[in-house]
Structure formats: C-alpha cells, structure tokens
Write a protein that holds these residues in place. Sequence first.
Motif, short mmCIF file in Angstrom:
data_model
loop_
_atom_site.label_atom_id
_atom_site.label_comp_id
_atom_site.label_asym_id
_atom_site.label_seq_id
_atom_site.Cartn_x
_atom_site.Cartn_y
_atom_site.Cartn_z
N GLY A 1 -43.82 21.99 -5.60
CA GLY A 1 -43.59 21.59 -6.98
C GLY A 1 -42.41 22.25 -7.66
N LEU A 2 -41.50 22.83 -6.91
CA LEU A 2 -40.35 23.50 -7.51
C LEU A 2 -39.34 22.48 -8.05
N ASN A 3 -38.78 22.77 -9.21
CA ASN A 3 -37.69 21.97 -9.79
C ASN A 3 -38.01 20.48 -9.86
N ALA A 4 -39.24 20.15 -10.19
CA ALA A 4 -39.64 18.74 -10.26
C ALA A 4 -38.95 18.06 -11.43
N ARG A 5 -38.45 16.85 -11.20
CA ARG A 5 -37.80 16.08 -12.27
C ARG A 5 -37.90 14.59 -11.96
N PRO A 6 -37.91 13.74 -12.99
CA PRO A 6 -38.01 12.30 -12.77
C PRO A 6 -36.82 11.79 -11.97
N LEU A 7 -37.03 10.76 -11.17
CA LEU A 7 -35.94 10.19 -10.41
C LEU A 7 -34.96 9.44 -11.30
N THR A 8 -35.47 8.71 -12.28
CA THR A 8 -34.63 7.95 -13.22
C THR A 8 -35.22 8.09 -14.63
N GLY B 1 -47.04 0.47 -12.53
CA GLY B 1 -46.47 0.63 -11.20
C GLY B 1 -46.10 2.07 -10.90
N PRO B 2 -45.54 2.33 -9.72
CA PRO B 2 -45.24 3.71 -9.33
C PRO B 2 -44.13 4.32 -10.19
N ALA B 3 -44.31 5.61 -10.49
CA ALA B 3 -43.29 6.39 -11.19
C ALA B 3 -42.82 7.47 -10.22
N HIS B 4 -41.53 7.49 -9.92
CA HIS B 4 -41.00 8.39 -8.91
C HIS B 4 -40.47 9.67 -9.54
N TYR B 5 -40.63 10.76 -8.82
CA TYR B 5 -40.04 12.03 -9.24
C TYR B 5 -39.57 12.80 -8.00
N VAL B 6 -38.60 13.66 -8.22
CA VAL B 6 -38.04 14.49 -7.14
C VAL B 6 -38.67 15.88 -7.25
N THR B 7 -39.07 16.43 -6.12
CA THR B 7 -39.67 17.76 -6.13
C THR B 7 -39.21 18.54 -4.90
N GLU B 8 -39.26 19.85 -4.98
CA GLU B 8 -38.84 20.71 -3.87
C GLU B 8 -40.02 21.55 -3.40
N ASP B 9 -40.11 21.71 -2.09
CA ASP B 9 -41.12 22.58 -1.47
C ASP B 9 -40.41 23.58 -0.57
N VAL B 10 -40.96 24.78 -0.50
CA VAL B 10 -40.46 25.79 0.43
C VAL B 10 -41.59 26.16 1.38
N THR B 11 -41.36 25.97 2.67
CA THR B 11 -42.34 26.32 3.69
C THR B 11 -41.79 27.47 4.52
N GLU B 12 -42.52 28.57 4.55
CA GLU B 12 -42.11 29.74 5.32
C GLU B 12 -43.07 29.92 6.49
N ARG B 13 -42.52 30.16 7.67
CA ARG B 13 -43.33 30.32 8.88
C ARG B 13 -42.89 31.57 9.62
N TRP B 14 -43.87 32.27 10.17
CA TRP B 14 -43.61 33.41 11.04
C TRP B 14 -44.23 33.09 12.40
N SER B 15 -43.43 33.09 13.44
CA SER B 15 -43.93 32.82 14.79
C SER B 15 -43.47 33.93 15.73
N VAL B 16 -44.26 34.18 16.77
CA VAL B 16 -43.89 35.18 17.77
C VAL B 16 -42.66 34.67 18.52
N SER C 1 -37.36 21.77 1.36
CA SER C 1 -37.31 20.31 1.41
C SER C 1 -37.28 19.73 0.01
N VAL C 2 -36.53 18.66 -0.14
CA VAL C 2 -36.45 17.91 -1.38
C VAL C 2 -36.91 16.49 -1.08
N SER C 3 -37.90 16.01 -1.80
CA SER C 3 -38.45 14.70 -1.49
C SER C 3 -38.73 13.92 -2.77
N VAL C 4 -38.82 12.61 -2.61
CA VAL C 4 -39.20 11.72 -3.71
C VAL C 4 -40.69 11.42 -3.57
#
Length: 356
Positions: A167-174, A137-152, A126-129
Amino acid sequence: MTEHDVVDAALRHYHHAGPRPDPADLARIRGAVLARTAAARRPARLRGVSVAVAASVVAATTIALWPESPPPAPSATPAGPDAGAEAITAAGSVSATVDLIVRRVANAEPLDLRDGGGYLYTADRSVSVQSATGPDGPAHYVTEDVTERWSVVGEGTAPKLMRLTRGLNARPLTPADAAKLARYGADYTKVTTSTYEPSSHPKLAEAPSPPGLANPTPAYLASLPTDPGGLLAVLRASVDAKGTDADRQVFKAGAALATTTDALLPPGLRVALYQALARVPGVERIPGRVDLAGRPGVAIAHTHDGKRTEIVIDPATSRTLGYRMVTTAALDGMAPGTVVYSVTKNQKIVEHLGDL
C-alpha cells in the motif's frame, strides 16, 4: 565555537565509519578539510552553511582514508557522457541492442558468495495497478509493495524469512478513478507490513525445492550452458505450452531468471541469457529509454494477448533493472500504454537472517 571545533566535532561524530585515526592522521585531515573550506569560502551570511557542508564532507573523507577493507576497484564505466550507453539506447533492433549490451557484461560483477555462507537478501519493489469495484464499474489505482526475502546462499532463492509491506504511495490512476474511489469510500491508501517466519508460516519451514529454474542455486547456475542455443533449449523444456504462448512463456522464464538471480549471474551465463532471449520469436526492442523507478534502461519485450512483457537492462553495466508489463490495447478500462506492473530488485549478501 571555532572552525577547528566544528571540524573536530564532525570527525568525532563520524569516526565510526572506520577505525579510530591516530592524532597525526586526525591533524592532517583537519588541515585538509579547513583548507577546502577556506578555498570555497562564502560571504559571512552563508558561512554557517559552508561549515555544515564541510562537516558532511568529513563523513565521506573518514571512509576514504580509513577503510576497513581494500577500496573498491574503479568502475569500468567511463566518467562523463557514455558513448557506449548512448549507442545501446539508439540501437533499433534486438540483435544490435544485445550485441552492444554483452560488451558491458564485465561491468556487472557477481556477488561474492563467501563460500556459500550467509544469506542472500533480496528486496523487490513492485508497482502495480489495482482496482476497487463499485456501482460505476472498476476504479483503478496505482500502489507499491516492497517484498524482502532472506534465503540461505547455498540453497537458492527459497526464503527463510519474508517481510511484505503493502500500500505504499497509493494514488488513483486517473482523475476519473479518483472520483470513483472517493464515491466508493475505498480504503486503498492503508499501508500494512507483515513478517513471515518458519514458526508462523509452514511453507517457509519446508525443505527448499530441488535446484532448478524455480529455485536457482549458485551451483545450478554454474551448471547451465553458456551457449545461447543450449540455454534456450533449457528454457523451452521448462514450459508446458505450444505455439505463440510457448514463446511468451519462454521469454517470461528467461526474464524471471535474469531478474531473480541478476546479482548472482556469472558473466558467461549473463551473455548467453541475453542472447537466448533475443532469439525468442516475437521479441522486439522498445525504442529509446525506459525509466524504471528513476533508473533509465533499455527494454526488450514480448507481446501477447494485449500485454507486453519487458525486461529492462542498464546500458552502462548490463545489469537487469527489473521488468514490467504494459498494455498494448484498451484492457479492463485501462488505456493502451498503461504500465500495469513493474518490479525492481536489489540483492546483497548479509551475515545473519534479518540483516539489511
């Protein structure tokens, strides 16, 4: 070292890609590789590069010649320019887009569930702001998360093991956000990984939820109606809202089903799901191509309260690439058109808990 030595070394290095070849096969492959190398001969100063490339080709050759299982069937997608995908991309309406996409459903083979054994491994990127708050005021940044799941496999998507990397590849939005983040001293680039097991996370030790849209087991998916109207009624019954908000919730429920269970969907259900989504009031086709994690797709979307929820579909295979949320107006200091959240998924069957 002679070229024979280099090729032999490469073959020995990559022999684990398949069963060990007998001497006759090894000699035949050595000859074929050397013939290709000679045909693609470069000047002497580049010869080392040519041999290195030939060695890397050997790895693929060993897999092709000594497979441990039957080779995969050729793709139903034609090689070269794909006129069908281009037509889907050029389609301007939801109905035209979906009508063309459903013709590709045969290209999306569901996973082999091995009679319910093993585990379903799902990796979400996922990539989110996100934002950090300070005196300006708020300072925006873009960050990536990887969620791995194992289910029966037979129990649905309820995880038995989870691993979350943030926190992968975090960088400022502007650039303006970059200046604020520097002034605030925000530690937004820190990467963390957490693993959750039943012994450390009581929620994972609980019995799985009953089969349903919230926990779609293979048996539940097989029970769903494969006519668009019937499936749309199931989606509507799952939401607790009215009016335009109900339409938004129905679209989100359908998009979640399409992305969460993409690799498990039987062909008839995939067709019905796309056709049901196209019937939701307010759904539109986003023009052109949408890029999701480097993969081009086409998007159908529903807009509500300044945010547009999009499901992105591969025009070549009809598989869902994922979904994203985009601002349609200035929102919390972000410009219109900002992708505030996107997620791509990958699913496969593995033998043991924790296998990749």
